[in-house]
Design an enzyme around this catalytic site. Structure first.
Site, PDB file in Angstrom:
ATOM      1  N   GLU A 182      62.988  62.910  29.676  1.00 53.33           N
ATOM      2  CA  GLU A 182      61.951  62.204  29.476  1.00 53.33           C
ATOM      3  C   GLU A 182      61.796  62.640  27.719  1.00 53.33           C
ATOM      4  O   GLU A 182      60.595  62.492  26.843  1.00 53.33           O
ATOM      5  CB  GLU A 182      60.534  63.524  29.580  1.00 53.33           C
ATOM      6  CG  GLU A 182      60.856  64.625  29.135  1.00 53.33           C
ATOM      7  CD  GLU A 182      61.467  66.020  30.329  1.00 53.33           C
ATOM      8  OE1 GLU A 182      61.524  66.760  30.298  1.00 53.33           O
ATOM      9  OE2 GLU A 182      62.622  65.222  30.693  1.00 53.33           O
ATOM     10  N   ASP A 239      35.956  63.229  21.842  1.00 52.13           N
ATOM     11  CA  ASP A 239      35.700  63.233  22.886  1.00 52.13           C
ATOM     12  C   ASP A 239      34.518  63.350  24.224  1.00 52.13           C
ATOM     13  O   ASP A 239      33.993  62.888  25.142  1.00 52.13           O
ATOM     14  CB  ASP A 239      36.524  64.445  23.368  1.00 52.13           C
ATOM     15  CG  ASP A 239      38.139  64.759  22.554  1.00 52.13           C
ATOM     16  OD1 ASP A 239      38.408  63.827  23.046  1.00 52.13           O
ATOM     17  OD2 ASP A 239      38.460  65.985  22.721  1.00 52.13           O
TER      18      ASP A 239
END
Length: 534
Positions: A182, A239
């Site tokens: 990853e 957000d």
């Protein structure tokens, strides 16, 4: 967001404490596959309830030899095989598979850390068309190594030092990589993950943000009754604004937004944010000035965790008062509170596997997971809690939130309270910080750097330094400048400004802000530091 609904091809990551675990989640999502991360020590019932197609066992700092090392449930291998769930172990995850299924792991004679070359030893499902002898660079980080494989497993790759680098059991559909595919230091790692997920596991790349929006609207409508009303606490950040816009799309005018000026906002933040809400987003917003209420409670408080708890408690008190006012107006008390909690907030509030802790790890308790009082009367709606910041911005674009607003840098829930180190009410610390921060951010914008930086801000330090200004000795305040690059806030590196830029900003600050005679720059990455100072 219901993890079962949008995603029938869920890739579930069991986290055993690796610093790279969140990267696995992000890499998989970048392939338009939904992935979730839960504790590696979760009971089998929690794992099975999510109905994953693939389970990835993460790396971790532990050794399988220690008695208290974290592990998956004992019945997990049999459950995975019986339900045709493909399992991939990475680093520590590979060693868990080997040891728990009857193989042997021992302390390595030669530990492997950093870049290492591996070679394919056998035709393998993991490596697709790669032939025996093909080599690639990978990122290793392990002290233990596989000494003996369980029955039915084959070694398909080894490191240049001879250590087992990849294993597989095609019948059981268990696979393992000793390295970290990853990370970018494994250049072919994403190719391996891509081939594994699409070709070996048969996953479909069907996860799209439009699906997330549609599903979340369904969830909100199913949660909030047809006569229920909802409060949303708007901070002026990306957000909470995207969360409010999403909920407004779902329930319309039964959403009531509140913006609280707690005395801890940036320079002219209240005026700028309210103008955006009214003119661009058309959201119904009530502005409450609670400066005195917050600052009186924060007077004399220097501990950052105590600051966060106080701020969280005062916010809820104001929301409850707002709910009472709405009850008198509407004849019905609002039942829910919307918060813009993101997935990194959830991850950073989980106890590290193997830590022995069952409570949340208090990295940042107020924003948004751990700082709310237990006796809060409102029920939470957190429509973004499975998304990363860049995914929230993508969702915001679909919801037609203005582009410049979506590009705003993150701002912490406790505001400037965590950027004034010490008592926020002492002297004129807040005013100084606002002026310094405004000069720094405006200079970044003027230089065309704002969109290249994840987050930038100033910090007021609780120290004074000697200086010379106007031919006189001064004993004034020190401020720090912080700017970082990041993808999701989970890890970050400090931004490399040109010297001339820093020189210009420092001069502007010292010449314009009374009470400051020294400017320093924070050049620490995350880890070891956090992005914010408190």
């Amino acid at each position: 967001m219901d993890a079962n609904a949008v995603k029938s091809d869920l890739v579930l990551i069991l986290d055993f404490g690796s610093q790279y675990t969140h990267l696995i989640t992000r890499r998989i999502r970048s392939l338009s596959i939904f992935s979730l991360c839960i504790s590696g020590t979760s009971p089998l019932s929690a794992i099975a309830s999510l109905n994953p197609r693939v389970v990835i066992l993460s790396g971790g700092p532990h050794s399988v030899h220690t008695p208290d090392s974290p592990s998956f449930p004992p019945e997990f291998p049999e459950w995975a095989e019986a339900n045709d769930v493909v399992v991939l172990g990475i680093c520590y995850g590979l060693q868990l598979i080997v040891q728990r299924l009857g193989g042997e792991v021992r302390v390595g004679e030669k530990q492997e850390y950093g870049r290492m070359e591996i070679g394919v030893e056998k035709s393998a499902a993991l490596y697709g068309s790669k032939r025996v002898g093909d080599r690639q660079l990978v990122w290793m980080s392990h002290g233990d190594e596989v000494a003996r494989l369980p029955d039915g497993f084959d070694v398909v790759a080894r490191s240049q030092q001879g250590a087992v680098a990849a294993v597989e059991n095609r019948v059981k559909r268990f696979y393992g990589l000793q390295y970290h595919p990853e990370v970018t230091h494994s250049p072919e790692g994403m190719d391996t993950l891509r081939y594994f997920l699409f070709e070996v596991c048969g996953i479909n790349a069907g996860w799209k943000m439009e699906n997330v929006m549609d599903e979340e609207i369904k969830v909100i409508k199913g949660t909030v009754g047809p006569e229920d009303h909802v409060i949303c606490a708007l901070s002026g950040g990306v957000d909470s604004t995207v969360a409010a816009t999403l909920v407004h799309k779902a329930i319309g005018d039964r959403l009531h937004c509140i913006f609280v000026d707690n005395g801890l906002l940036r320079y002219k933040e209240r005026e700028r944010v309210m103008e955006t809400f009214e003119s661009d987003l058309h959201l119904p917003v009530t502005c409450v000035d609670a400066t005195d209420q917050f600052l009186s409670k924060l007077k004399g408080v220097v501990d950052p965790e105590t600051k966060r708890k106080i701020i969280g408690k005062e916010f809820i008190s104001i929301f409850d008062d707002f709910a009472q006012e709405l009850e008198q107006k509407l004849g019905k008390r609002p039942s829910y509170l919307v918060q813009g909690t993101l997935y990194p907030d959830v991850i950073e509030s989980c106890p590290p596997p193997g830590s022995g802790r069952t409570h949340s790890h208090t990295i940042k308790s107020h924003h948004n997971v751990g700082g709310l009082p237990k006796d809060m009367k409102l029920k939470l709606i957190e429509p973004l809690k499975l998304l990363f910041k860049d995914e929230v911005r993508q969702l915001g674009r679909i919801l037609n939130v203005p582009g410049p607003f979506l590009k705003r840098h993150p701002f912490p829930g406790p505001g400037l309270a965590v950027r004034v180190l010490g008592d926020v009410t002492q002297g004129n610390a807040l005013d100084i910080l606002r002026q310094v921060d405004e000069i720094f951010i405006q200079s970044i914008k003027d230089a065309g750097l704002y969109d290249s930086i994840w987050q930038a801000f100033a910090v007021f330090l609780p120290v004074r330094s000697v200086g010379v200004q106007g031919d006189q000795r001064t004993h004034s305040h020190v401020v720090a400048l912080r700017a970082v690059t990041s993808q999701d806030g989970m890890t970050a590196d400090w931004y490399y400004f040109e010297h001339k830029f820093l020189d210009d900003v420092s001069r502007k600050i010292c010449n314009s802000v009374r009470g400051v005679n020294r400017v320093v720059q924070d050049i620490t990455s995350k880890p070891p530091s956090t992005i914010e100072w408190e």
